[in-house]
Design a protein around this motif. Structure first.
Motif, PDB file in Angstrom:
ATOM      1  N   PHE A 269     -34.872  -3.445 -41.190  1.00  0.00           N
ATOM      2  CA  PHE A 269     -35.590  -3.127 -42.433  1.00  0.00           C
ATOM      3  C   PHE A 269     -37.076  -3.439 -42.274  1.00  0.00           C
ATOM      4  O   PHE A 269     -37.465  -4.242 -41.421  1.00  0.00           O
ATOM      5  CB  PHE A 269     -34.979  -3.835 -43.651  1.00  0.00           C
ATOM      6  N   GLY A 270     -37.873  -2.765 -43.091  1.00  0.00           N
ATOM      7  CA  GLY A 270     -39.338  -2.897 -42.956  1.00  0.00           C
ATOM      8  C   GLY A 270     -39.920  -1.773 -42.119  1.00  0.00           C
ATOM      9  O   GLY A 270     -41.127  -1.535 -42.154  1.00  0.00           O
ATOM     10  N   ALA A 271     -39.045  -1.046 -41.395  1.00  0.00           N
ATOM     11  CA  ALA A 271     -39.539   0.032 -40.525  1.00  0.00           C
ATOM     12  C   ALA A 271     -40.258   1.098 -41.353  1.00  0.00           C
ATOM     13  O   ALA A 271     -41.389   1.494 -41.044  1.00  0.00           O
ATOM     14  CB  ALA A 271     -38.381   0.652 -39.753  1.00  0.00           C
ATOM     15  N   GLY A 272     -39.605   1.554 -42.413  1.00  0.00           N
ATOM     16  CA  GLY A 272     -40.140   2.671 -43.190  1.00  0.00           C
ATOM     17  C   GLY A 272     -41.473   2.343 -43.856  1.00  0.00           C
ATOM     18  O   GLY A 272     -42.396   3.169 -43.887  1.00  0.00           O
ATOM     19  N   ASP A 273     -41.587   1.137 -44.384  1.00  0.00           N
ATOM     20  CA  ASP A 273     -42.811   0.786 -45.121  1.00  0.00           C
ATOM     21  C   ASP A 273     -43.996   0.593 -44.176  1.00  0.00           C
ATOM     22  O   ASP A 273     -45.129   1.002 -44.473  1.00  0.00           O
ATOM     23  CB  ASP A 273     -42.583  -0.493 -45.945  1.00  0.00           C
ATOM     24  N   SER A 274     -43.727  -0.023 -43.028  1.00  0.00           N
ATOM     25  CA  SER A 274     -44.815  -0.208 -42.062  1.00  0.00           C
ATOM     26  C   SER A 274     -45.224   1.143 -41.477  1.00  0.00           C
ATOM     27  O   SER A 274     -46.410   1.418 -41.266  1.00  0.00           O
ATOM     28  CB  SER A 274     -44.382  -1.177 -40.963  1.00  0.00           C
ATOM     29  N   TYR A 275     -44.244   1.995 -41.253  1.00  0.00           N
ATOM     30  CA  TYR A 275     -44.509   3.348 -40.760  1.00  0.00           C
ATOM     31  C   TYR A 275     -45.422   4.078 -41.765  1.00  0.00           C
ATOM     32  O   TYR A 275     -46.446   4.653 -41.384  1.00  0.00           O
ATOM     33  CB  TYR A 275     -43.166   4.079 -40.621  1.00  0.00           C
ATOM     34  N   ALA A 276     -45.064   4.028 -43.046  1.00  0.00           N
ATOM     35  CA  ALA A 276     -45.832   4.773 -44.062  1.00  0.00           C
ATOM     36  C   ALA A 276     -47.272   4.274 -44.141  1.00  0.00           C
ATOM     37  O   ALA A 276     -48.216   5.076 -44.197  1.00  0.00           O
ATOM     38  CB  ALA A 276     -45.150   4.652 -45.429  1.00  0.00           C
ATOM     39  N   SER A 277     -47.460   2.950 -44.131  1.00  0.00           N
ATOM     40  CA  SER A 277     -48.836   2.457 -44.305  1.00  0.00           C
ATOM     41  C   SER A 277     -49.711   2.857 -43.125  1.00  0.00           C
ATOM     42  O   SER A 277     -50.857   3.279 -43.310  1.00  0.00           O
ATOM     43  CB  SER A 277     -48.883   0.947 -44.564  1.00  0.00           C
ATOM     44  N   ALA A 278     -49.171   2.794 -41.919  1.00  0.00           N
ATOM     45  CA  ALA A 278     -50.002   3.137 -40.754  1.00  0.00           C
ATOM     46  C   ALA A 278     -50.205   4.648 -40.640  1.00  0.00           C
ATOM     47  O   ALA A 278     -51.278   5.114 -40.240  1.00  0.00           O
ATOM     48  CB  ALA A 278     -49.361   2.585 -39.481  1.00  0.00           C
ATOM     49  N   PHE A 279     -49.183   5.416 -40.985  1.00  0.00           N
ATOM     50  CA  PHE A 279     -49.308   6.879 -40.975  1.00  0.00           C
ATOM     51  C   PHE A 279     -50.408   7.298 -41.956  1.00  0.00           C
ATOM     52  O   PHE A 279     -51.294   8.096 -41.622  1.00  0.00           O
ATOM     53  CB  PHE A 279     -47.958   7.507 -41.351  1.00  0.00           C
ATOM     54  N   LEU A 280     -50.392   6.717 -43.147  1.00  0.00           N
ATOM     55  CA  LEU A 280     -51.394   7.085 -44.159  1.00  0.00           C
ATOM     56  C   LEU A 280     -52.785   6.591 -43.766  1.00  0.00           C
ATOM     57  O   LEU A 280     -53.793   7.277 -44.001  1.00  0.00           O
ATOM     58  CB  LEU A 280     -50.985   6.530 -45.530  1.00  0.00           C
ATOM     59  N   TYR A 281     -52.851   5.399 -43.183  1.00  0.00           N
ATOM     60  CA  TYR A 281     -54.143   4.883 -42.690  1.00  0.00           C
ATOM     61  C   TYR A 281     -54.771   5.909 -41.734  1.00  0.00           C
ATOM     62  O   TYR A 281     -55.952   6.229 -41.825  1.00  0.00           O
ATOM     63  CB  TYR A 281     -53.941   3.542 -41.972  1.00  0.00           C
ATOM     64  N   ALA A 282     -53.952   6.407 -40.806  1.00  0.00           N
ATOM     65  CA  ALA A 282     -54.466   7.353 -39.808  1.00  0.00           C
ATOM     66  C   ALA A 282     -54.927   8.648 -40.483  1.00  0.00           C
ATOM     67  O   ALA A 282     -56.010   9.170 -40.175  1.00  0.00           O
ATOM     68  CB  ALA A 282     -53.385   7.635 -38.759  1.00  0.00           C
ATOM     69  N   LEU A 283     -54.135   9.138 -41.422  1.00  0.00           N
ATOM     70  CA  LEU A 283     -54.524  10.385 -42.113  1.00  0.00           C
ATOM     71  C   LEU A 283     -55.844  10.208 -42.857  1.00  0.00           C
ATOM     72  O   LEU A 283     -56.745  11.049 -42.768  1.00  0.00           O
ATOM     73  CB  LEU A 283     -53.469  10.787 -43.154  1.00  0.00           C
ATOM     74  N   ILE A 284     -55.971   9.100 -43.577  1.00  0.00           N
ATOM     75  CA  ILE A 284     -57.193   8.847 -44.361  1.00  0.00           C
ATOM     76  C   ILE A 284     -58.397   8.723 -43.440  1.00  0.00           C
ATOM     77  O   ILE A 284     -59.510   9.112 -43.804  1.00  0.00           O
ATOM     78  CB  ILE A 284     -57.025   7.577 -45.231  1.00  0.00           C
TER      79      ILE A 284
END
Ligand SMILES: Nc1ncnc2c1ncn2[C@@H]1O[C@H](COP(=O)(O)OP(=O)(O)O)[C@@H](O)[C@H]1O
Ligand SMILES: O=C(O)C[C@@H](O)[C@H](O)C(=O)COP(=O)(O)O
Length: 329
Positions: A269-284
């Motif tokens: 657990f925690g995989a999805g949330d950490s994935y989302a924050s870093a994915f969005l950081y990169a997009l922004i």
């Protein structure tokens, strides 16, 4: 494809939904019945994503409702210390409590969570507590699917999404399916479909999209999902497949594959949330989608090797170092 965000906004990301408490098993490799001690962390998928984003240097805010007690105080203080604007985290005055998540780590592959979410404060966020002047200051509104599970939180989220659309704020919908708070699968499918169709980016696991499509887990196909959603607002759809990696699809027909990075897994657990924050950081930050997928995978690989979801969120340097190590192997 590169995603464009408004440049005249105060916040990179404002998340809406639950900020709760995780109680993670201290003794692992055993069932919860035999776990006698738990460590306390701030939890709740959108709170984890806000914390992860802030740790990566994004300016983050949060819209949510906290219990009027020690747990609510702890969450507010932790999030403020993590650099998140907590001005729109309201305190419940009707005695509703903080949601608790107990985690069980039987083995690195066999983890589960047990949520206590009866009458939790976050689901009592009401539409009048969603402030137009706040929402309009964000580049991204991050919506957690669980916040749609019950009224009045459901209407508060729908209002926030409408305001985001009005003010050129990109809506990112993290499906974040948690069975405990929903009445039925049909109800979940209705509200997931409604918000997914109005979002710019949808992120979820294959099983969560199956839920949105009112299918049994494992029945859905990525192609059917994107064919349907690309008839509506979304420009980018991310479908996660656990340790098998993830895919990103764009409306103009591009498809990208993200690979999970091998790591020493402590818990999943925690995989999805950490994935989302870093994915969005990169997009922004204007990175291309291939790089955003690598950021997501690297962040998740770091968090699954550590004990918590929120506290373990990595820095940009840690993510870049892991990517460079793995890509040069
Ligand atoms: N055991 C693992 N080891 C390394 N990376 C993982 C592991 N499990 C998941 N990940 C990474 O985290 C991402 C999201 O995981 P997933 O399990 O699909 O999401 P969720 O946690 O939301 O269910 C995956 O695409 C993968 O990159
Ligand atoms: O989302 C919750 O309320 C619980 C989380 O805080 C917990 O850490 C968790 O299960 C995160 O899992 P993920 O969705 O796999 O990132």
């Amino acid at each position: 494809m590169q995603f464009e965000f408004s440049s005249d906004k105060t916040y990179d990301i404002i998340a809406i939904g639950r900020a709760c408490v995780d109680l993670n098993a201290v003794e692992y490799n055993r069932p919860m019945e035999e776990t006698m001690t738990f460590s306390k962390y701030v939890g709740g998928s959108p709170a984890n994503i806000a914390i992860g984003s802030s740790k990566l240097g994004l300016k983050a805010g949060f819209i949510g409702k906290l219990s009027d007690d020690q747990h609510g105080n702890f969450i507010r203080q932790y999030m403020a210390d993590a650099g998140i604007d907590t001005s729109n985290m309201v305190t419940d005055k009707e005695g509703h409590k903080t949601g608790l998540t107990f985690t069980e780590i039987k083995s690195p592959e066999e983890c589960s969570i047990l949520m206590y979410r009866e009458k939790v404060a976050d689901l009592y966020l009401s539409p009048d507590e969603v402030d137009e002047d706040y929402v309009k200051q964000a580049k991204i509104l991050l919506v957690s699917g669980t916040a749609l599970a019950q009224s009045p939180s459901r209407e508060a989220v729908i209002k926030a999404v409408e305001l985001a659309r009005k003010h050129d704020v990109k809506v990112i919908f993290e499906l974040d399916y948690r069975p405990y708070t929903w009445g039925s699968k049909e109800e979940t499918a209705v509200y997931y479909g409604l918000i997914a169709e109005q979002s710019d980016v949808v992120i979820g696991t294959r099983d969560e999209y199956d839920m949105m499509e009112n299918l049994e887990a494992g029945e859905g196909e990525n192609e059917d999902t994107i064919n349907h959603l690309f008839k509506h607002q979304p420009n980018l759809i991310v479908i996660k497949h656990g340790v098998s990696g993830s895919y990103a699809f764009t409306k103009d027909g591009e498809a990208y594959r993200g690979h999970a990075y091998k790591t020493k897994v402590l818990k999943t657990f925690g995989a999805g949330d950490s994935y989302a924050s870093a994915f969005l950081y990169a997009l922004i930050n204007g990175k291309d989608i291939d790089t955003a997928l690598k950021f997501g995978s690297a962040s998740a690989a770091i968090v699954v090797s550590k004990h918590s979801s929120s506290e373990a969120m990595p820095t940009v340097e840690e993510i870049e170092q892991l990517i460079s190590e793995k890509e040069n192997q």
